[in-house]
Write a protein that holds these residues in place. Sequence first.
Motif, PDB file in Angstrom:
ATOM      1  N   ASP A 117      17.903  31.277 -32.582  1.00 49.01           N
ATOM      2  CA  ASP A 117      18.435  32.402 -33.349  1.00 49.01           C
ATOM      3  C   ASP A 117      17.522  32.642 -34.552  1.00 49.01           C
ATOM      4  OD1 ASP A 117      19.892  34.366 -34.534  1.00 49.01           O
ATOM      5  OD2 ASP A 117      21.754  33.228 -34.700  1.00 49.01           O
ATOM      6  N   ALA A 118      16.336  33.193 -34.255  1.00 51.50           N
ATOM      7  CA  ALA A 118      15.284  33.275 -35.259  1.00 51.50           C
ATOM      8  C   ALA A 118      15.657  34.170 -36.430  1.00 51.50           C
ATOM      9  CB  ALA A 118      13.989  33.767 -34.615  1.00 51.50           C
ATOM     10  N   GLU A 119      16.253  35.314 -36.153  1.00 52.61           N
ATOM     11  CA  GLU A 119      16.559  36.240 -37.236  1.00 52.61           C
ATOM     12  C   GLU A 119      17.579  35.656 -38.207  1.00 52.61           C
ATOM     13  OE1 GLU A 119      14.761  38.797 -37.869  1.00 52.61           O
ATOM     14  OE2 GLU A 119      13.593  38.313 -36.079  1.00 52.61           O
ATOM     15  N   THR A 120      18.552  34.923 -37.679  1.00 49.46           N
ATOM     16  CA  THR A 120      19.528  34.275 -38.553  1.00 49.46           C
ATOM     17  C   THR A 120      18.838  33.228 -39.417  1.00 49.46           C
ATOM     18  OG1 THR A 120      21.321  34.647 -36.982  1.00 49.46           O
ATOM     19  CG2 THR A 120      21.648  32.916 -38.613  1.00 49.46           C
ATOM     20  N   ALA A 121      17.889  32.495 -38.827  1.00 48.79           N
ATOM     21  CA  ALA A 121      17.167  31.471 -39.577  1.00 48.79           C
ATOM     22  C   ALA A 121      16.319  32.099 -40.683  1.00 48.79           C
ATOM     23  CB  ALA A 121      16.286  30.657 -38.634  1.00 48.79           C
ATOM     24  N   ILE A 122      15.680  33.233 -40.387  1.00 48.05           N
ATOM     25  CA  ILE A 122      14.879  33.914 -41.403  1.00 48.05           C
ATOM     26  C   ILE A 122      15.770  34.417 -42.530  1.00 48.05           C
ATOM     27  CG2 ILE A 122      13.496  35.988 -41.833  1.00 48.05           C
ATOM     28  CD1 ILE A 122      12.194  35.517 -39.093  1.00 48.05           C
ATOM     29  N   THR A 123      16.901  34.984 -42.187  1.00 47.74           N
ATOM     30  CA  THR A 123      17.844  35.451 -43.206  1.00 47.74           C
ATOM     31  C   THR A 123      18.281  34.295 -44.097  1.00 47.74           C
ATOM     32  OG1 THR A 123      18.625  37.247 -41.788  1.00 47.74           O
ATOM     33  CG2 THR A 123      20.083  36.543 -43.570  1.00 47.74           C
ATOM     34  N   ARG A 124      18.515  33.137 -43.490  1.00 46.43           N
ATOM     35  CA  ARG A 124      18.907  31.961 -44.268  1.00 46.43           C
ATOM     36  C   ARG A 124      17.788  31.547 -45.223  1.00 46.43           C
ATOM     37  NH1 ARG A 124      18.095  26.510 -43.484  1.00 46.43           N
ATOM     38  NH2 ARG A 124      19.609  25.141 -44.528  1.00 46.43           N
ATOM     39  N   LEU A 125      16.523  31.521 -44.752  1.00 43.63           N
ATOM     40  CA  LEU A 125      15.395  31.165 -45.616  1.00 43.63           C
ATOM     41  C   LEU A 125      15.286  32.123 -46.795  1.00 43.63           C
ATOM     42  CD1 LEU A 125      12.679  30.312 -42.931  1.00 43.63           C
ATOM     43  CD2 LEU A 125      13.750  28.694 -44.515  1.00 43.63           C
ATOM     44  N   LEU A 126      15.458  33.403 -46.533  1.00 47.16           N
ATOM     45  CA  LEU A 126      15.399  34.392 -47.604  1.00 47.16           C
ATOM     46  C   LEU A 126      16.542  34.178 -48.594  1.00 47.16           C
ATOM     47  CD1 LEU A 126      14.474  37.548 -45.498  1.00 47.16           C
ATOM     48  CD2 LEU A 126      12.940  36.203 -46.944  1.00 47.16           C
ATOM     49  N   GLY A 127      17.712  33.823 -48.080  1.00 42.44           N
ATOM     50  CA  GLY A 127      18.844  33.557 -48.951  1.00 42.44           C
ATOM     51  C   GLY A 127      18.643  32.335 -49.826  1.00 42.44           C
ATOM     52  N   LEU A 128      17.823  31.388 -49.369  1.00 41.65           N
ATOM     53  CA  LEU A 128      17.542  30.184 -50.150  1.00 41.65           C
ATOM     54  C   LEU A 128      16.483  30.420 -51.224  1.00 41.65           C
ATOM     55  CD1 LEU A 128      17.473  27.509 -47.286  1.00 41.65           C
ATOM     56  CD2 LEU A 128      19.215  27.746 -49.071  1.00 41.65           C
ATOM     57  N   GLY A 129      15.810  31.571 -51.160  1.00 39.46           N
ATOM     58  CA  GLY A 129      14.810  31.875 -52.188  1.00 39.46           C
ATOM     59  C   GLY A 129      13.428  32.171 -51.678  1.00 39.46           C
ATOM     60  N   ALA A 130      13.222  32.152 -50.347  1.00 45.97           N
ATOM     61  CA  ALA A 130      11.928  32.542 -49.799  1.00 45.97           C
ATOM     62  C   ALA A 130      11.741  34.047 -49.938  1.00 45.97           C
ATOM     63  CB  ALA A 130      11.824  32.123 -48.337  1.00 45.97           C
TER      64      ALA A 130
END
Length: 229
Positions: A193-206
Amino acid sequence: MTPRLSAIGFHATDPDGLAGFWAALLGWERSGDGTLVVPPDGKGYPLRFTGGGQPKTRQNQAHFDLTSATPEAQRDTVARALELGARHIDVGQTPEEGHIVLADPDGNEFCVIGAGNKFLADTGVIGAVSCDGTQAVGYFWSEALGWPLVWDQDEETAVQSPEGGTKLTWGGPPVAPKPDVNRLYFELTLPPDAETAITRLLGLGARRGPDGVFLDPDGNEFTVRRAAE
């Protein structure tokens, strides 16, 4: 939703030559087109050597700390590195610190740590990727990778996979300015689930950077790959 650290990358002026140096120094194997260097026992993180590296004008934001089982092993590693094209450099270290600072043929700094270092015990030949960075970025990578903090003191942080192996460390302030692209970078492989993982990284501050690259909270580049179908 947690990505995994799948490689540590180098932007190199001569990817093939630098891959050959690190493969020979570590006793690891080259695979693919020869610019991926992998541990033969599967323990540790592959090294990926990509082109586009510019001639060095500053000290890297990150470097390897190589471990030594004995004083003789430390001397042997240093001698082998010099034979393969490394050189001694001075970054302000003192003899009392017990480690030898070298640069690989492309100028990337690395340390050969003396025997008996307790912090790097049982980590592997690459004991740590030692980074210039803030406490906040250590917290970010702990959350991003799902790795626990194994050091958090005086704004210095370190994380390590629950399975052990190489530690990722950040030295805290003062953090050197970052005027250009880092030579060393982390490569992550995303879960299905790549898009969910990217959204999570962005939410963490990436943050998203240019050309599909991402930036951590300190502005250090990292890349992502999608898991093979």
